[in-house]
Write a protein that holds these residues in place. Structure first.
Motif, PDB file in Angstrom:
ATOM      1  N   UNK A  21       0.806  -1.242   0.000  1.00  0.00           N
ATOM      2  CA  UNK A  21       0.000   0.000   0.000  1.00  0.00           C
ATOM      3  C   UNK A  21       0.831   1.280   0.000  1.00  0.00           C
ATOM      4  N   UNK A  66       3.095   4.366  -0.873  1.00  0.00           N
ATOM      5  CA  UNK A  66       3.558   5.137  -2.007  1.00  0.00           C
ATOM      6  C   UNK A  66       4.194   6.378  -1.408  1.00  0.00           C
ATOM      7  N   UNK A  68      -7.285   1.566  -1.706  1.00  0.00           N
ATOM      8  CA  UNK A  68      -5.844   1.307  -1.707  1.00  0.00           C
ATOM      9  C   UNK A  68      -5.060   2.556  -1.312  1.00  0.00           C
ATOM     10  N   UNK A  73      -2.467   3.809   2.262  1.00  0.00           N
ATOM     11  CA  UNK A  73      -1.102   4.329   2.248  1.00  0.00           C
ATOM     12  C   UNK A  73      -0.854   5.159   3.501  1.00  0.00           C
ATOM     13  N   UNK A  81      -0.844   8.897   3.287  1.00  0.00           N
ATOM     14  CA  UNK A  81      -2.019   9.678   2.926  1.00  0.00           C
ATOM     15  C   UNK A  81      -2.886   9.873   4.157  1.00  0.00           C
ATOM     16  N   UNK A  89      -2.824  13.895  -3.859  1.00  0.00           N
ATOM     17  CA  UNK A  89      -1.783  14.396  -4.757  1.00  0.00           C
ATOM     18  C   UNK A  89      -1.083  13.268  -5.501  1.00  0.00           C
ATOM     19  N   UNK A  90      -1.440  12.034  -5.168  1.00  0.00           N
ATOM     20  CA  UNK A  90      -0.748  10.906  -5.777  1.00  0.00           C
ATOM     21  C   UNK A  90      -0.928  10.874  -7.296  1.00  0.00           C
ATOM     22  N   UNK A  91       0.205  10.824  -7.997  1.00  0.00           N
ATOM     23  CA  UNK A  91       0.157  10.785  -9.457  1.00  0.00           C
ATOM     24  C   UNK A  91      -0.360   9.439  -9.938  1.00  0.00           C
ATOM     25  N   UNK A  92       0.009   8.398  -9.185  1.00  0.00           N
ATOM     26  CA  UNK A  92      -0.420   7.059  -9.585  1.00  0.00           C
ATOM     27  C   UNK A  92      -1.938   6.943  -9.529  1.00  0.00           C
ATOM     28  N   UNK A  93      -2.525   7.532  -8.503  1.00  0.00           N
ATOM     29  CA  UNK A  93      -3.982   7.494  -8.377  1.00  0.00           C
ATOM     30  C   UNK A  93      -4.618   8.216  -9.550  1.00  0.00           C
ATOM     31  N   UNK A  99      -4.449   6.130 -12.630  1.00  0.00           N
ATOM     32  CA  UNK A  99      -5.360   4.982 -12.590  1.00  0.00           C
ATOM     33  C   UNK A  99      -6.795   5.406 -12.862  1.00  0.00           C
TER      34      UNK A  99
END
Lengths: 208, 150
Positions: free
Chosen positions: A128, A130, B119, B123, B126, B133-137, B140
């Motif tokens: 989980x 990041x 998910x 983290x 978060x 601010x997550x770029x991956x989110x 997706x």
């Protein structure tokens, strides 16, 4: 004891260990790390603290490993390590398997056989997770996103290995050199043997 | 005809995440915070979209009590635009402004995004109810929008 039998022994020990939920484990460790980040604000200091915590865990773990390995019918003689290569195998194949249920590989021995690497394909600590992106200025914990790149999230492992090997008279230095959180394809922990400590009590305690 | 859709996640006090996704050309436009689209026309419609979406918030609160399911379907209609909403267990609102897509399609999209959101909230870095601010989110969500809504 060959490499494959160590893997088998690790598997056998793992099957006997009491299990904890992996998500609970990952989340607990996650809150521990974020709490440290908030308290210390300096990622380098957080790394040190994680290493220290790991060290305390390691000095206890090694006893459990040795006693359980005995019980599993491996016998003291077969857990005896002749050289660093053996030690590395036990740490990776038995230790990591027994406590975390993950597969660890050993490799990258140096010329003088005094340092090696442990490769982890999966890392149960960092499920989980990041890391906040670099340049994320408004990151709330005070430390800038750029600084958090210096955070070694799984530095606990280093402490554990250091602590465990210290108990068996091997002074080592551990370092996380590759980390999946930082975009590498696997985790690599570099272990370097500093010195083999002399065994037993000092002269003062010798029997007459 | 597929038109751009606007997807917003609304927390307790503020919007947490925004994405304007052009499903027609399967290329994403930057969210307006990051520099808007091209031309005055799209600027105007973007503002109008936000207005429609945010004014639907009251209706979301209202319709939340009429059903047991998390998916509230279409809560508001303005001209040819519709606002669909999904309410997570922690009362975070997923809102989608679109030009009339199938309900099941949107439901699937919301469920997918819900998975990503869960998910993300696992983290440890978060903090709950703060802007995402997550770029991956972001990537997706955009990919999911393209897969389900185009």
């Amino acid at each position: 004891m060959s490499s494959s039998s160590k893997a088998q022994a690790g598997q056998a020990l793992w099957s006997k260990m009491p299990k904890a939920n992996a998500e609970l484990f990952a989340l607990t460790y996650g809150s521990l790390v974020t709490e440290l980040v908030r308290d210390y604000e300096d990622p380098i200091e957080v790394n040190t603290q994680l290493d220290r915590i790991g060290h305390s865990i390691g000095v206890r773990c090694v006893d459990e490993l040795l006693s359980k390995a005995d019980l599993a019918g491996l016998g003291a003689s077969s857990t005896m390590c002749a050289n660093l290569r053996d030690t590395a195998e036990v740490v990776a194949k038995v230790g990591f398997r027994m406590f975390l249920g993950i597969q660890a590989e050993v490799g990258g021995f140096s010329q003088d056989q005094r340092s090696f690497s442990i490769y982890l394909q999966e890392n149960p600590l960092s499920t989980f997770v990041e890391l906040p992106a670099a340049g994320d200025d408004d990151y709330q914990y005070g430390a800038g996103g750029d600084d958090l790149r210096k955070l070694k999230y799984s530095n606990l492992y280093c402490g554990v290995i250091r602590g465990a090997l210290e108990q068996v008279n091997l002074k080592v230095e551990c370092n996380i050199v590759r980390d999946t959180l930082k975009g590498d394809e696997l985790n690599e922990i570099r272990v370097e043997l500093k010195e083999v400590l002399s065994d037993g009590a000092g002269d003062d305690y010798k029997e007459e | 005809m597929s038109s751009p859709v606007l997807f917003v996640i609304v927390g307790r006090n503020e919007p947490l995440f925004e994405a304007e996704i052009d499903t027609a050309h399967s290329s994403a436009i930057d969210s307006p915070g990051g520099g808007g689209g091209g031309g005055q026309q799209s600027e105007l419609s973007t503002r109008q979209n936000y207005f429609v979406l945010h004014s639907a918030l009251d209706l979301v609160e209202k319709s939340a009590w009429t059903t047991n399911s998390m998916y509230l379907r279409v809560v508001d209609k303005v001209n040819q635009q519709q606002v669909s909403t999904f309410l997570t267990a922690a009362n975070v609102k997923f809102m989608l402004l679109h030009g009339g897509k199938g309900e099941d399609v949107i439901k699937n999209f919301f469920n997918e995004v819900y998975g990503y959101y869960v998910k993300l909230s696992m983290n440890p870095f978060y903090k709950y109810d703060t802007p995402i601010t997550s770029k991956a989110f972001d990537a997706r969500v955009r990919a999911a929008a393209r897969a389900y809504l185009s």
